[in-house]
Design an enzyme around this catalytic site. Structure first.
Site, short mmCIF file in Angstrom:
data_model
loop_
_atom_site.label_atom_id
_atom_site.label_comp_id
_atom_site.label_asym_id
_atom_site.label_seq_id
_atom_site.Cartn_x
_atom_site.Cartn_y
_atom_site.Cartn_z
N LYS A 182 -18.21 95.35 -73.31
CA LYS A 182 -18.97 96.59 -73.09
C LYS A 182 -20.43 96.39 -73.49
O LYS A 182 -21.35 96.82 -72.79
CB LYS A 182 -18.34 97.74 -73.89
CG LYS A 182 -17.00 98.20 -73.31
CD LYS A 182 -16.23 99.12 -74.23
CE LYS A 182 -14.84 99.38 -73.64
NZ LYS A 182 -13.96 100.16 -74.51
N GLN A 227 -13.79 102.61 -80.40
CA GLN A 227 -12.76 101.77 -79.77
C GLN A 227 -11.38 102.10 -80.35
O GLN A 227 -11.20 102.11 -81.56
CB GLN A 227 -13.11 100.29 -79.97
CG GLN A 227 -12.18 99.34 -79.27
CD GLN A 227 -12.25 99.44 -77.74
OE1 GLN A 227 -13.32 99.59 -77.16
NE2 GLN A 227 -11.10 99.40 -77.09
N ASP A 252 -16.48 108.09 -73.22
CA ASP A 252 -15.10 107.76 -72.83
C ASP A 252 -14.42 108.94 -72.13
O ASP A 252 -13.36 108.78 -71.54
CB ASP A 252 -14.29 107.38 -74.08
CG ASP A 252 -14.00 105.90 -74.16
OD1 ASP A 252 -14.12 105.22 -73.12
OD2 ASP A 252 -13.65 105.42 -75.25
#
Ligand code: NDP
Length: 283
Positions: free
Chosen positions: A53, A97, A120
């Protein structure tokens, strides 16, 4: 008749498009989107995801900060860190994460991220927006899947779509997005009886289970579009939930693993980061 939907190529063009938008922003307002990724603990898979990422952000000309924390970090300290980032005008996207260590409540952590920095798309307000058709941030994997489906040019309206898997991060949001585009959606899960007959009725199959090759060629309606989200390791090799080699001769369009949905997830995350930046700049 079969065509492979190449996630790598599609993702590359999205990432180039994002880079162009970022270059324009830099020139016009002298600022670029800034994504902060928090990793708690040392899970090797998570470490490689966050690195990918970070690389993707930097390649797109964005700013990226990786905050790596020890798994002894307390939940309170993580929540305080998120609150600081929420208030930081130099931060436009926050990603924690998952999975988190067991002593942390992932829902509480996600709920603490400002909804307009939730790249997200996991915050309950963004999920609610998706279900009631309001603008919001879409979760990256489902967004990438929809981009892949759109790339086929096949209208989704009125199609029978089967989503296998009902997780909050893939199955349910994909089903909501397909429904929004007027597909007739069925969601299958571990208690579904006779998956094969449901599959055989489906014009679109999205497999998001995590079981290697569980969808076999004899389960696919000829000409169906098959999106394989699954990532499974068999004898050291990555394979999907669909038996690709046999299924590709039955499907009209199919995604490979690797090189399918995976690269689209990161490309969609970059798009989300730009969208968060733009909406924060308007405020
Ligand atoms: P989850 O484990 O959260 O969900 C799996 C789902 O599959 C559950 O809803 C479960 O049902 C269902 N299921 C299990 N067994 C069966 C069965 N025999 N028949 C039908 N349904 C079944 O997984 P995720 O949604 O997080 O991920 C799914 C897969 O996608 C994984 O392989 C994951 O690695 C991959 N993935 C890939 C991404 C990418 O970017 N490429 C991103 C995210 C995930 P029940 O609810 O009843 O337990």
């Amino acid at each position: 008749m079969n065509q492979i939907i190449n996630g790598k190529t599609l993702a590359k063009s999205i990432r180039e498009e994002v880079k162009k938008r970022v270059d324009v922003l830099k020139e016009q307002i002298g600022k670029v989107p800034h994504l902060v990724v928090i990793l708690v603990g040392e899970d090797p898979a998570s470490q490689s995801y966050v690195k990918a990422k970070e690389r993707a952000c930097l390649t797109a000309g964005m700013k990226s900060t990786l905050l790596q924390k020890d798994d002894t970090m307390t939940e309170e300290d993580l929540l305080n860190l998120i609150k600081q980032l929420n208030d930081d005008v130099d931060v436009h996207g926050i990603l924690v994460q998952l999975p988190l260590p067991n002593h942390m409540d992932a829902n509480l952590v996600i709920n603490t991220i400002r909804k307009d920095k939730d790249v997200d798309g996991f915050h309950p307000l963004n999920i609610a927006a998706l279900h009631i058709g309001e603008p919001g941030i879409l979760p990256a994997t489902p967004k990438g899947i929809m981009t892949m489906l759109h790339s086929t040019g096949i209208p989704l309206k009125g199609k029978n779509a089967l989503v296998i898997g009902r997780s909050n991060i893939v199955g349910k949001p994909v089903a909501a997005l397909l429904l929004k585009e007027h597909a007739t959606v069925t969601i299958a899960h571990s208690r579904t009886v006779d998956l094969k007959s449901l599959c055989l009725q489906a014009d679109i199959v999205v497999a998001a289970v995590g079981r290697a090759h569980m969808v076999t060629a004899d389960m696919i309606k000829p000409g169906a579009v098959v999106i394989d989200v699954g990532v499974n390791r068999v004898n050291g090799k990555l394979v999907g939930d669909v038996d690709f080699d046999a299924a590709k001769d039955v499907a009209s369009y199919i995604t490979p693993v690797p090189g399918g949905v995976g690269p689209m997830t990161i490309a969609s995350l970059l798009q989300n980061t730009v969208e968060c930046f733009l909406s924060l700049e308007k405020k």
